[in-house]
Design an enzyme around this catalytic site. Structure first.
Site, PDB file in Angstrom:
ATOM      1  N   GLU A 147       0.691  -1.305   0.152  1.00  0.00           N
ATOM      2  CA  GLU A 147       0.212   0.455   0.129  1.00  0.00           C
ATOM      3  C   GLU A 147       0.281   1.300  -0.060  1.00  0.00           C
ATOM      4  OE1 GLU A 147      -3.233   0.092   3.164  1.00  0.00           O
ATOM      5  OE2 GLU A 147      -3.909   2.131   2.496  1.00  0.00           O
ATOM      6  N   GLU A 167     -15.890 -10.287   5.297  1.00  0.00           N
ATOM      7  CA  GLU A 167     -14.827 -10.010   4.648  1.00  0.00           C
ATOM      8  C   GLU A 167     -14.807 -11.169   3.587  1.00  0.00           C
ATOM      9  OE1 GLU A 167     -11.201  -7.243   4.486  1.00  0.00           O
ATOM     10  OE2 GLU A 167     -10.553  -8.943   4.874  1.00  0.00           O
ATOM     11  N   CYS A 212      -9.491  -1.027  15.565  1.00  0.00           N
ATOM     12  CA  CYS A 212     -10.033  -2.268  16.083  1.00  0.00           C
ATOM     13  C   CYS A 212     -10.255  -2.538  16.876  1.00  0.00           C
ATOM     14  CB  CYS A 212      -8.698  -3.002  15.379  1.00  0.00           C
ATOM     15  SG  CYS A 212      -8.121  -2.458  13.327  1.00  0.00           S
ATOM     16  N   LYS A 261     -15.273  -8.816   9.437  1.00  0.00           N
ATOM     17  CA  LYS A 261     -14.159  -9.633   8.878  1.00  0.00           C
ATOM     18  C   LYS A 261     -14.653 -11.589   8.391  1.00  0.00           C
ATOM     19  CE  LYS A 261     -10.261  -7.253   9.005  1.00  0.00           C
ATOM     20  NZ  LYS A 261      -9.378  -6.493   7.645  1.00  0.00           N
ATOM     21  N   GLU A 285       2.408   1.904  -3.602  1.00  0.00           N
ATOM     22  CA  GLU A 285       0.915   1.768  -4.293  1.00  0.00           C
ATOM     23  C   GLU A 285       1.338   3.603  -4.238  1.00  0.00           C
ATOM     24  OE1 GLU A 285      -2.548   0.543  -3.057  1.00  0.00           O
ATOM     25  OE2 GLU A 285      -3.397   1.464  -5.156  1.00  0.00           O
ATOM     26  N   CYS A 311      -7.992  -1.479   4.733  1.00  0.00           N
ATOM     27  CA  CYS A 311      -7.409  -2.498   5.341  1.00  0.00           C
ATOM     28  C   CYS A 311      -8.724  -3.217   6.020  1.00  0.00           C
ATOM     29  CB  CYS A 311      -6.657  -2.003   6.664  1.00  0.00           C
ATOM     30  SG  CYS A 311      -5.284  -1.428   6.568  1.00  0.00           S
ATOM     31  N   SER A 354      -7.353   2.372  -1.840  1.00  0.00           N
ATOM     32  CA  SER A 354      -6.336   1.536  -2.027  1.00  0.00           C
ATOM     33  C   SER A 354      -6.126   0.385  -3.006  1.00  0.00           C
ATOM     34  CB  SER A 354      -5.160   1.396  -0.855  1.00  0.00           C
ATOM     35  OG  SER A 354      -4.225  -0.138  -1.481  1.00  0.00           O
ATOM     36  N   GLU A 381     -14.139 -12.729  -4.696  1.00  0.00           N
ATOM     37  CA  GLU A 381     -13.133 -13.107  -5.146  1.00  0.00           C
ATOM     38  C   GLU A 381     -11.661 -13.489  -4.392  1.00  0.00           C
ATOM     39  OE1 GLU A 381     -15.384 -10.039  -3.825  1.00  0.00           O
ATOM     40  OE2 GLU A 381     -14.275  -8.093  -3.355  1.00  0.00           O
TER      41      GLU A 381
END
Lengths: 108, 460
Positions: free
Chosen positions: B155, B261, B433, B258, B158, B199, B219, B266
């Protein structure tokens, strides 16, 4: 609730008093949505102690990683260097793009 | 004292897409139990998306279409009326299956909270003993802090590529570990700045449901959990000498989003890479609370083990300071800035040097923190950027806030092209978190008056 031993009259009085207070006072956290800043809401103020305690645990771990293992930044991790040397080549490599990057989907 | 959260078994992944969910995803991970809801309305006051239906005094319910699965309602319900889908039994069975290698991917914020489930003070750092407890339970360890370091490399690079592309460069030479790599950055020009972090799975779903126009700003780097899963089944399988299909990856997360997620369709990139059908990068997720339940079921108490397990340079366990602070608001940003500082300046300060501390981005108790960080450029970059230093402008959104209150002003700037920033971190949960919806629950303290009020409202 056990209402034995409470006369009908007393019960009605209590119920009446209850109804009146119900209409005037809301409990502490009810509908606490007016504040724009979470940390100034009643819930937020209650949560602060916990957030701070856990936060200091995280920064303590930062100091351990730096003091004992000399790693402040991610690239200083020798295992990261090994991961790229043995496998992923370099950040944003073709392999990195296929395994470590993704795309998103509008959900409307 | 922490409270036990009620859990339920889900019905498995969706066969067909429905509303804001796609086939394969998990639906209804968080729900409100009508029997226990007294209509106190606390949940509505902490919900970032206005997904909670019902007014004060009514039974409340969740509009699953709008819900981003953050679990703030669950964390803050004074009556324990909010419940979570749980996969504890599934993981327990997998651990008994000798053919399967079960890998625990342990998030940064778990290590400062799991102790609370075993009677320790909040914030007690639990690393060596958590690893020991998990190994005793039969897990292999892939510390998600290692994946956080991977995330920063991807990241962070990037971000540098986008900044260079927007400064008009076609190529950006980067030096890492004494090796030079030339990045072709021209193609990054199509991605607008600022770059948003990716994230936080609740934030990503928030963008997809409410602000799809922001998708190009996110990102492309996967979250650490998903990088860990994909790496474990490819490079990890090779190192452990295990067949990838016999690896079962379990995210151990402070987070209910999560769980969602990991179910995104994908995330089967190990499958694609290995050309083997039907593998998910992360098979399932346990919250911090779920892990405590599992360990208790197996009679393992991490707090009775030794914390003094030596951390040594070992694959998938070793991690940097930048990685571990991912768990707190501002941590991802600080870790990324530490990396960018090194690459751009060519400097490597001593590890305890205050040069590595970027206090300005630490979220603490501000809803939004922003900072301009002057980074000295090494000679080579001075020429290409035409300046002696680069002013990196960053912003940290410390919780999306009720109905998006913290976030919306920042997003409005981006959508109207007025955002001054290069990089914006967004964490759904206030504090980051560490205060995630999967963490141990400390019930809000009700006053005597509150208790009387609800007792009374129950009988009338």
């Amino acid at each position: 609730m056990d209402i034995k031993g409470v006369s009908r009259r007393t019960f009605l009085k209590l119920a009446g008093a209850g109804l009146i207070t119900l209409s005037f006072t809301k409990p502490t956290f009810a509908g606490d949505t007016k504040e724009k800043n979470f940390f100034e809401t009643k819930v937020g103020k209650e949560r602060l102690k916990l957030i701070k305690a856990r936060q200091s645990g995280q920064y303590k771990d930062d100091v351990i990683s730096r003091e004992k293992f000399n790693m402040a930044a991610s690239h200083e991790n020798p295992m990261i260097k090994r991961f790229y040397t043995e496998f992923a080549h370099h950040p944003l490599s073709e392999l990195s793009e296929s395994l470590l990057h993704t795309h998103y989907k509008a959900r409307v | 004292m922490v409270r036990k959260v009620n859990t339920f078994k889900g019905e498995g992944p969706l066969k067909n897409g429905i509303g804001t969910y796609r086939a394969g995803e998990l639906y209804g991970i968080i729900k409100i139990s009508e029997a226990n809801c007294v209509g106190c309305h606390t949940c509505s006051g902490v919900c970032p998306t206005g997904a909670i239906k019902g007014s004060f005094g009514d039974k409340h319910s969740i509009d699953v279409e709008k819900c981003i699965v953050c679990g703030q309602c669950l964390l803050n319900c004074p009556f324990g009326a909010v419940e979570q889908m749980s996969f504890v039994d599934m993981v327990y069975e997998k651990l008994k299956d000798k053919k399967t290698k079960v890998v625990a991917i342990i998030a940064p914020a778990v290590r400062v909270a799991i102790g609370e489930e075993f009677g320790a003070e909040p914030g007690t750092l639990t690393v060596g003993r958590l690893w020991a407890a998990l190994e005793k339970a039969g897990f292999l360890i892939y510390d998600n802090n290692f994946a956080a370091d991977q995330t920063i490399l991807e990241e962070g690079t990037e971000l540098l590529a986008k900044v260079a592309a927007h400064a008009g460069l076609k190529e950006l030479p980067i030096e890492l570990w004494g090796k030079k790599i030339t990045l072709h950055v021209e193609e990054f020009k199509k991605y607008p700045l600022p770059q948003f972090t990716s994230c936080c799975p609740a934030w990503v779903r928030y963008v997809e449901v409410f602000y799809p126009r922001l998708i190009p700003y996110l990102s492309s780097a996967k979250s650490p959990q998903q990088m860990a899963g994909a790496t474990a089944k490819t490079y990890g399988a090779r190192l452990w000498n295990v067949r990838p299909e016999n690896i079962f990856t379990v995210g151990v997360m402070p987070c209910t989003a999560k769980i969602f997620e990991a179910s995104r369709p994908e995330f089967d990139s190990a499958s694609k890479y290995l050309k083997k059908q039907g593998m998910k990068d992360v098979d399932t997720v346990l919250t911090t609370r779920d892990l405590a339940e599992l360990l208790k079921k197996m009679n393992i108490d991490p707090m009775k083990m030794s914390e003094e397990v030596s951390r040594k340079p070992e694959m998938f366990k070793f991690y940097s300071g930048g990685a571990t602070i991912f768990g707190t608001s501002g941590g991802v940003m600080e870790a990324a800035v530490r990396f960018a500082f090194h690459v751009l300046s060519g400097q490597s300060p001593q590890s305890m040097s205050p040069q590595w501390d970027f206090d300005g981005v630490r979220g603490y108790t501000k809803p939004v923190a922003s900072a301009t960080i002057p980074v000295p450029l090494k000679e080579e970059y001075q020429k290409v950027f035409g300046a002696k230093e680069l002013q990196i402008k960053v912003c940290v959104v410390n919780g999306i806030g009720t109905d998006g209150a913290h976030l919306k002003p920042i997003v409005d700037e981006v959508l109207t092209g007025k955002s001054p920033y290069h990089f914006i971190e967004v964490m759904n949960c206030p504090g980051g978190c560490i205060n995630g919806g999967g963490q141990p629950v400390h019930p809000l303290e009700l006053t005597l008056w509150d208790q009387l009020f609800y007792a009374f409202s129950k009988i009338i």
